[in-house]
Motif scaffolding. Structure first.
Motif, short mmCIF file in Angstrom:
data_model
loop_
_atom_site.label_atom_id
_atom_site.label_comp_id
_atom_site.label_asym_id
_atom_site.label_seq_id
_atom_site.Cartn_x
_atom_site.Cartn_y
_atom_site.Cartn_z
N LEU A 59 3.89 5.88 -5.56
CA LEU A 59 4.04 5.93 -7.02
C LEU A 59 3.77 7.33 -7.57
CD1 LEU A 59 2.44 2.61 -8.31
CD2 LEU A 59 4.80 3.32 -8.55
N LYS A 60 2.91 8.09 -6.89
CA LYS A 60 2.58 9.43 -7.36
C LYS A 60 3.76 10.39 -7.26
CE LYS A 60 -2.16 8.83 -5.91
NZ LYS A 60 -3.19 9.21 -4.95
N GLU A 61 4.53 10.25 -6.19
CA GLU A 61 5.66 11.16 -5.96
C GLU A 61 6.96 10.65 -6.58
OE1 GLU A 61 5.55 14.13 -4.34
OE2 GLU A 61 3.37 13.88 -4.28
N ILE A 107 10.19 5.28 -8.93
CA ILE A 107 11.18 4.23 -8.67
C ILE A 107 11.01 3.68 -7.25
CG2 ILE A 107 13.65 3.74 -8.46
CD1 ILE A 107 14.09 5.83 -10.66
N ALA A 108 10.82 4.56 -6.28
CA ALA A 108 10.63 4.10 -4.90
C ALA A 108 9.34 3.30 -4.76
CB ALA A 108 10.61 5.29 -3.94
N GLY A 109 8.29 3.73 -5.43
CA GLY A 109 7.03 3.01 -5.39
C GLY A 109 7.14 1.61 -5.97
N VAL A 110 7.77 1.51 -7.12
CA VAL A 110 7.95 0.21 -7.76
C VAL A 110 8.83 -0.68 -6.90
CG1 VAL A 110 8.97 -0.95 -9.77
CG2 VAL A 110 7.54 1.07 -10.09
N LEU A 111 9.86 -0.10 -6.31
CA LEU A 111 10.76 -0.87 -5.45
C LEU A 111 10.00 -1.41 -4.22
CD1 LEU A 111 13.67 -1.82 -5.05
CD2 LEU A 111 14.07 0.26 -3.74
N LEU A 112 9.18 -0.58 -3.60
CA LEU A 112 8.40 -1.04 -2.45
C LEU A 112 7.40 -2.13 -2.83
CD1 LEU A 112 7.70 2.23 -0.46
CD2 LEU A 112 8.90 0.22 0.37
N ILE A 113 6.77 -1.98 -3.97
CA ILE A 113 5.82 -3.01 -4.43
C ILE A 113 6.55 -4.31 -4.69
CG2 ILE A 113 4.26 -3.65 -6.31
CD1 ILE A 113 3.47 -0.67 -6.46
N PHE A 132 0.82 -1.21 0.00
CA PHE A 132 0.00 0.00 0.00
C PHE A 132 0.86 1.26 0.00
CE2 PHE A 132 -2.51 3.20 2.37
CZ PHE A 132 -3.54 3.36 1.44
N THR A 133 1.92 1.25 0.78
CA THR A 133 2.85 2.38 0.79
C THR A 133 3.52 2.55 -0.57
OG1 THR A 133 3.27 1.98 3.14
CG2 THR A 133 4.85 3.37 1.97
N GLY A 134 3.84 1.44 -1.21
CA GLY A 134 4.42 1.51 -2.55
C GLY A 134 3.46 2.10 -3.56
N ILE A 135 2.18 1.73 -3.46
CA ILE A 135 1.17 2.28 -4.37
C ILE A 135 1.01 3.78 -4.14
CG2 ILE A 135 -1.28 2.24 -4.95
CD1 ILE A 135 -1.17 -0.80 -4.43
N LEU A 136 0.97 4.19 -2.87
CA LEU A 136 0.83 5.62 -2.58
C LEU A 136 2.04 6.43 -3.02
CD1 LEU A 136 -0.86 5.67 0.94
CD2 LEU A 136 -1.90 6.11 -1.28
#
Length: 85
Positions: free
Chosen positions: A56-58, A61-67, A50-54
Motif C-alpha cells: 500500500l505504501k508504494e 491500487i496493487a495493495g488494495v487489489l492484493l487485500i 500482509f503483502t497487500g498491506i506492505l
C-alpha cells in the motif's frame, strides 16, 4: 527438478485432502491432517494480505487489489470448509 518437486507436493497435498475427508482413516490421523491443511491455507492467505498491506505504501491500487484477493480467498475457504465437500 521443479516438476518432480511440484508432483511430490501435489501428491502429498491431495492425499492429505482425501484422507481428511475419509471416515475410514482413524480420527487421530484425520484431525492433525485437517489442522495441517487449515494452517497451510491460513498461512498463504495471511501472506497475501500482509503483502497487500506492505505494498500500500508504494502502489495503492496493487495493495488494495492484493487485500481484496486475500479477503476473497478467505471467504471462499471458509465457505468451502463449512460445506464439507
Amino acid at each position: 527438478m521443479e516438476y518432480v518437486l511440484e508432483f511430490i507436493l501435489e501428491f502429498v497435498f491431495e492425499a492429505d485432502m482425501e484422507a481428511s475427508k475419509s471416515s475410514k482413516v482413524p480420527k487421530y490421523i484425520r484431525y492433525p491432517l485437517i489442522v495441517l491443511i487449515s494452517l497451510f491455507f491460513v498461512f498463504v492467505i495471511g501472506l497475501i494480505i500482509f503483502t497487500g498491506i506492505l505494498s500500500l505504501k508504494e502502489h495503492v491500487i496493487a495493495g488494495v487489489l492484493l487485500i481484496l484477493i486475500g479477503v476473497f480467498m478467505l471467504v471462499a475457504c471458509v465457505r468451502k470448509m463449512r460445506r464439507k465437500d
